[in-house]
Scaffold this motif. Structure first.
Motif, mmCIF file in Angstrom:
data_model
loop_
_atom_site.group_PDB
_atom_site.id
_atom_site.type_symbol
_atom_site.label_atom_id
_atom_site.label_comp_id
_atom_site.label_asym_id
_atom_site.label_seq_id
_atom_site.Cartn_x
_atom_site.Cartn_y
_atom_site.Cartn_z
ATOM 1 N N ALA A 1 0.810 -1.218 0.000
ATOM 2 C CA ALA A 1 0.000 0.000 0.000
ATOM 3 C C ALA A 1 0.842 1.266 0.000
ATOM 4 O O ALA A 1 0.332 2.353 -0.281
ATOM 5 N N PHE A 2 2.134 1.147 0.299
ATOM 6 C CA PHE A 2 2.974 2.340 0.446
ATOM 7 C C PHE A 2 4.170 2.346 -0.499
ATOM 8 O O PHE A 2 5.091 3.134 -0.313
ATOM 9 N N ILE A 3 4.150 1.491 -1.498
ATOM 10 C CA ILE A 3 5.272 1.414 -2.427
ATOM 11 C C ILE A 3 4.753 1.504 -3.851
ATOM 12 O O ILE A 3 3.563 1.289 -4.105
ATOM 13 N N PRO A 4 5.617 1.847 -4.816
ATOM 14 C CA PRO A 4 5.171 1.903 -6.209
ATOM 15 C C PRO A 4 4.685 0.539 -6.692
ATOM 16 O O PRO A 4 5.052 -0.504 -6.154
ATOM 17 N N MET A 5 3.870 0.578 -7.727
ATOM 18 C CA MET A 5 3.340 -0.652 -8.305
ATOM 19 C C MET A 5 4.472 -1.605 -8.694
ATOM 20 O O MET A 5 4.360 -2.823 -8.536
ATOM 21 N N ALA A 6 5.581 -1.055 -9.203
ATOM 22 C CA ALA A 6 6.716 -1.879 -9.624
ATOM 23 C C ALA A 6 7.290 -2.663 -8.448
ATOM 24 O O ALA A 6 7.590 -3.857 -8.562
ATOM 25 N N ALA A 7 7.456 -2.003 -7.304
ATOM 26 C CA ALA A 7 7.984 -2.679 -6.122
ATOM 27 C C ALA A 7 6.982 -3.704 -5.602
ATOM 28 O O ALA A 7 7.363 -4.758 -5.091
ATOM 29 N N GLY A 8 5.692 -3.399 -5.745
ATOM 30 C CA GLY A 8 4.673 -4.363 -5.362
ATOM 31 C C GLY A 8 4.725 -5.607 -6.230
ATOM 32 O O GLY A 8 4.519 -6.718 -5.752
ATOM 33 N N LEU A 9 5.020 -5.416 -7.508
ATOM 34 C CA LEU A 9 5.165 -6.543 -8.424
ATOM 35 C C LEU A 9 6.372 -7.396 -8.035
ATOM 36 O O LEU A 9 6.329 -8.624 -8.091
ATOM 37 N N TYR A 10 7.460 -6.725 -7.641
ATOM 38 C CA TYR A 10 8.639 -7.448 -7.127
ATOM 39 C C TYR A 10 8.246 -8.266 -5.896
ATOM 40 O O TYR A 10 8.605 -9.437 -5.763
ATOM 41 N N LEU A 11 7.490 -7.635 -5.007
ATOM 42 C CA LEU A 11 7.080 -8.288 -3.765
ATOM 43 C C LEU A 11 6.220 -9.515 -4.059
ATOM 44 O O LEU A 11 6.404 -10.578 -3.448
ATOM 45 N N LEU A 12 5.289 -9.378 -4.989
ATOM 46 C CA LEU A 12 4.431 -10.505 -5.348
ATOM 47 C C LEU A 12 5.250 -11.654 -5.939
ATOM 48 O O LEU A 12 5.054 -12.819 -5.577
ATOM 49 N N THR A 13 6.180 -11.319 -6.824
ATOM 50 C CA THR A 13 6.981 -12.349 -7.480
ATOM 51 C C THR A 13 7.861 -13.084 -6.479
ATOM 52 O O THR A 13 7.934 -14.322 -6.481
ATOM 53 N N THR A 14 8.519 -12.338 -5.595
ATOM 54 C CA THR A 14 9.454 -12.983 -4.666
ATOM 55 C C THR A 14 8.727 -13.794 -3.598
ATOM 56 O O THR A 14 9.205 -14.849 -3.181
ATOM 57 N N THR A 15 7.550 -13.341 -3.149
ATOM 58 C CA THR A 15 6.807 -14.120 -2.153
ATOM 59 C C THR A 15 6.220 -15.384 -2.782
ATOM 60 O O THR A 15 6.151 -16.432 -2.126
ATOM 61 N N THR A 16 5.811 -15.292 -4.039
ATOM 62 C CA THR A 16 5.324 -16.478 -4.748
ATOM 63 C C THR A 16 6.454 -17.488 -4.919
ATOM 64 O O THR A 16 6.267 -18.698 -4.743
ATOM 65 N N TRP A 17 7.644 -16.979 -5.257
ATOM 66 C CA TRP A 17 8.818 -17.857 -5.391
ATOM 67 C C TRP A 17 9.104 -18.564 -4.063
ATOM 68 O O TRP A 17 9.344 -19.768 -4.031
ATOM 69 N N THR A 18 9.078 -17.797 -2.974
ATOM 70 C CA THR A 18 9.357 -18.367 -1.657
ATOM 71 C C THR A 18 8.357 -19.457 -1.309
ATOM 72 O O THR A 18 8.724 -20.525 -0.811
ATOM 73 N N LEU A 19 7.073 -19.196 -1.569
ATOM 74 C CA LEU A 19 6.036 -20.186 -1.278
ATOM 75 C C LEU A 19 6.271 -21.459 -2.082
ATOM 76 O O LEU A 19 6.210 -22.565 -1.532
ATOM 77 N N ALA A 20 6.549 -21.311 -3.380
ATOM 78 C CA ALA A 20 6.781 -22.483 -4.226
ATOM 79 C C ALA A 20 8.029 -23.241 -3.774
ATOM 80 O O ALA A 20 8.036 -24.488 -3.716
ATOM 81 N N GLU A 21 9.061 -22.487 -3.424
ATOM 82 C CA GLU A 21 10.325 -23.085 -2.989
ATOM 83 C C GLU A 21 10.128 -23.912 -1.727
ATOM 84 O O GLU A 21 10.585 -25.065 -1.631
ATOM 85 N N ARG A 22 9.427 -23.326 -0.753
ATOM 86 C CA ARG A 22 9.194 -24.040 0.512
ATOM 87 C C ARG A 22 8.269 -25.250 0.310
ATOM 88 O O ARG A 22 8.457 -26.288 0.929
ATOM 89 N N THR A 23 7.274 -25.098 -0.558
ATOM 90 C CA THR A 23 6.333 -26.183 -0.788
ATOM 91 C C THR A 23 7.032 -27.379 -1.439
ATOM 92 O O THR A 23 6.757 -28.535 -1.085
ATOM 93 N N ILE A 24 7.937 -27.104 -2.363
ATOM 94 C CA ILE A 24 8.638 -28.180 -3.072
ATOM 95 C C ILE A 24 9.698 -28.838 -2.198
ATOM 96 O O ILE A 24 9.812 -30.065 -2.155
ATOM 97 N N LEU A 25 10.464 -28.020 -1.475
ATOM 98 C CA LEU A 25 11.624 -28.532 -0.758
ATOM 99 C C LEU A 25 11.340 -28.923 0.695
ATOM 100 O O LEU A 25 12.134 -29.635 1.303
#
Length: 225
Positions: free
Chosen positions: A199-223
């Motif tokens: 809510a307090f960052i540019p859309m671009a940084a929010g997109l980074y946040l979404l991508t990296t948290t999705t990666w983390t979730l997938a990484e933890r789920t697989i490993l």
């Protein structure tokens, strides 16, 4: 912005802008947004050794927590003894409970660069062309106030909530039975901090946040099965 911060911002600008220019024939107006996602994936690949260490730390935490709680109960009136015993236990196991935090801390400079990149009008002595990028009509450099004027902000929020919900469920599920109610509450709520941050960052940084948290979730789920 202090001059010593110019090199990392300039380097990131040339990388993201160059990538966006290269893929523009395929992605059209979404070139900058896709470039952000690709750069985030690159960052996570570079941090993969730390992520693997974090996963080992998470497994060790699950193994060590019952022993740590026994030490705390046994020496409840002697905090110094608890500290020594816990340090000895970690040393013998060859791990540290802080290992799970390594990827998060290592990403902070990259997150800061992405935030700065989309809040700076002049980069490397020229107009920041990335600020012209949009995703579904939402300028990548603008913040929360435009939430109501375009569906892109709502879409980002919904996706962050979905990822946070799944991450929350996974964290609670992997807590051991000795976890305190406070620990369970934190495990359930902390993943939703990404929505507040967005809510307090540019859309671009929010997109980074979404991508990296999705990666983390997938990484933890697989490993971490």
């Amino acid at each position: 912005m202090p001059s010593f911060l110019d090199p990392p911002i300039s380097g990131a600008y040339h990388l993201v802008n160059g990538l966006a220019t290269a893929i523009e024939p395929l992605t059209g107006p979404y070139a900058a947004a896709v470039a952000i996602v690709l750069c985030t994936v690159l960052v996570r690949l570079l941090l993969l050794p730390l992520s693997l260490a974090a996963i080992r730390g998470e497994k060790s935490r699950a193994t060590l927590m019952p022993e740590i709680r026994k030490i705390q109960e046994r020496h409840s009136k002697n905090p110094e003894r608890i500290q020594r015993e816990v340090a000895k236990l970690q040393s013998e196991s060859g791990t540290t409970l802080l290992a799970g935090c390594l990827p998060m801390f290592a990403q902070l400079p990259f997150f800061w660069v992405m935030y700065s990149l989309f809040t700076t009008a002049i980069v490397a002595g020229q107009a920041n062309q990335l600020l012209a990028g949009t995703i579904f009509g939402a300028p990548l450099g603008l913040h929360w106030p435009l939430f109501a004027s375009t569906p892109a902000y709502l879409g980002l929020a919904v996706l962050l909530v979905v990822v946070a919900f799944l991450s929350s469920r996974r964290q609670v599920r992997h807590l051991d039975e000795t976890a305190s109610p406070m620990a369970r509450r934190l495990a359930r709520l902390l993943p939703f901090g990404t929505l507040v941050t967005a809510a307090f960052i540019p859309m671009a940084a929010g997109l980074y946040l979404l991508t990296t948290t999705t990666w983390t979730l997938a990484e933890r789920t697989i490993l971490l099965r």
